[in-house]
Design a protein around this motif. Structure first.
Motif, PDB file in Angstrom:
ATOM      1  N   PHE A 185      37.439  41.475  50.868  1.00  0.00           N
ATOM      2  CA  PHE A 185      37.296  40.452  49.834  1.00  0.00           C
ATOM      3  C   PHE A 185      36.036  39.606  50.037  1.00  0.00           C
ATOM      4  CE2 PHE A 185      38.050  36.051  48.486  1.00  0.00           C
ATOM      5  CZ  PHE A 185      38.173  36.254  47.122  1.00  0.00           C
ATOM      6  N   HIS A 186      35.608  39.413  51.277  1.00  0.00           N
ATOM      7  CA  HIS A 186      34.428  38.589  51.547  1.00  0.00           C
ATOM      8  C   HIS A 186      33.143  39.202  51.007  1.00  0.00           C
ATOM      9  CE1 HIS A 186      36.662  35.686  53.801  1.00  0.00           C
ATOM     10  NE2 HIS A 186      37.141  36.624  54.600  1.00  0.00           N
ATOM     11  N   HIS A 187      33.194  40.454  50.575  1.00  0.00           N
ATOM     12  CA  HIS A 187      32.018  41.125  50.014  1.00  0.00           C
ATOM     13  C   HIS A 187      32.139  41.337  48.508  1.00  0.00           C
ATOM     14  CE1 HIS A 187      30.187  41.813  53.935  1.00  0.00           C
ATOM     15  NE2 HIS A 187      31.426  42.032  54.363  1.00  0.00           N
ATOM     16  N   ARG A 217      45.497  47.770  39.388  1.00  0.00           N
ATOM     17  CA  ARG A 217      44.721  46.731  38.693  1.00  0.00           C
ATOM     18  C   ARG A 217      45.388  45.355  38.777  1.00  0.00           C
ATOM     19  NH1 ARG A 217      43.418  48.292  32.860  1.00  0.00           N
ATOM     20  NH2 ARG A 217      42.245  49.874  33.974  1.00  0.00           N
ATOM     21  N   GLN A 218      46.669  45.277  38.431  1.00  0.00           N
ATOM     22  CA  GLN A 218      47.370  43.989  38.447  1.00  0.00           C
ATOM     23  C   GLN A 218      47.435  43.420  39.866  1.00  0.00           C
ATOM     24  OE1 GLN A 218      48.406  42.198  35.743  1.00  0.00           O
ATOM     25  NE2 GLN A 218      48.711  40.598  37.249  1.00  0.00           N
ATOM     26  N   SER A 272      45.624  39.575  43.837  1.00  0.00           N
ATOM     27  CA  SER A 272      45.071  39.363  45.188  1.00  0.00           C
ATOM     28  C   SER A 272      43.773  38.580  45.141  1.00  0.00           C
ATOM     29  CB  SER A 272      44.836  40.702  45.883  1.00  0.00           C
ATOM     30  OG  SER A 272      46.037  41.371  46.100  1.00  0.00           O
ATOM     31  N   VAL A 273      42.899  38.932  44.190  1.00  0.00           N
ATOM     32  CA  VAL A 273      41.624  38.228  44.053  1.00  0.00           C
ATOM     33  C   VAL A 273      41.877  36.765  43.712  1.00  0.00           C
ATOM     34  CG1 VAL A 273      39.533  38.029  42.641  1.00  0.00           C
ATOM     35  CG2 VAL A 273      40.255  40.266  43.498  1.00  0.00           C
ATOM     36  N   GLY A 281      42.704  30.404  48.065  1.00  0.00           N
ATOM     37  CA  GLY A 281      43.018  30.129  49.459  1.00  0.00           C
ATOM     38  C   GLY A 281      44.420  30.505  49.874  1.00  0.00           C
ATOM     39  N   VAL A 282      45.150  31.237  49.051  1.00  0.00           N
ATOM     40  CA  VAL A 282      46.504  31.687  49.379  1.00  0.00           C
ATOM     41  C   VAL A 282      46.376  33.069  50.006  1.00  0.00           C
ATOM     42  CG1 VAL A 282      48.785  32.276  48.473  1.00  0.00           C
ATOM     43  CG2 VAL A 282      47.462  30.422  47.446  1.00  0.00           C
TER      44      VAL A 282
END
Length: 127
Positions: free
Chosen positions: A82-84, A112-113, A118-119, A125-126
């Protein structure tokens, strides 16, 4: 015997992944990994320096080990850090994660969902 256990299951901490080749075992920082791509029973670990490491392990094993980190499974063949992430695109050709280095990683219809959720959670911040 310790090296044998490393071959059977990849070691991980919140900060490092253990990689094993024929000659030795070494560690890379998880924050340096952009994505992990499946190729049957092997994976390609792509880092922000452009290095690619091939490991004789499944993507599922890395998904299990990295589930409490910033990695998200976007497709049957991709686990993305996710950091990228640079953005999220929905086009006629499919759904993609745009990475900071300009590469695009596919997001399957089935995931997709989950990826959108997640994003959103990670941006808020969760975990």
């Amino acid at each position: 015997m310790n090296n044998l256990s490393s071959l059977l299951s990849p070691a991980v901490s919140p900060d490092y992944l253990e990689l094993v080749n024929l000659k030795r075992s070494f560690f890379i920082r998880t924050e340096d990994v952009i994505f992990i791509q499946a190729d049957v029973n092997y994976v390609r670990i792509v880092t922000k320096t452009g290095k690619v490491f091939v490991q004789a392990k499944t993507l599922k094993s890395y998904e299990q080990l990295l589930k409490k980190t910033s990695f998200v499974r976007t497709h049957k063949s991709y686990l993305v850090n996710f950091h990228h992430f640079a953005g999220y695109q929905i086009t006629d050709g499919g759904t993609f994660i745009q990475l900071l280095d300009g590469k695009k990683v596919p997001v399957s219809k089935r995931r997709r969902q989950y990826v959108q959720t997640s994003v959103s959670q990670k941006q808020n911040g969760v975990n």
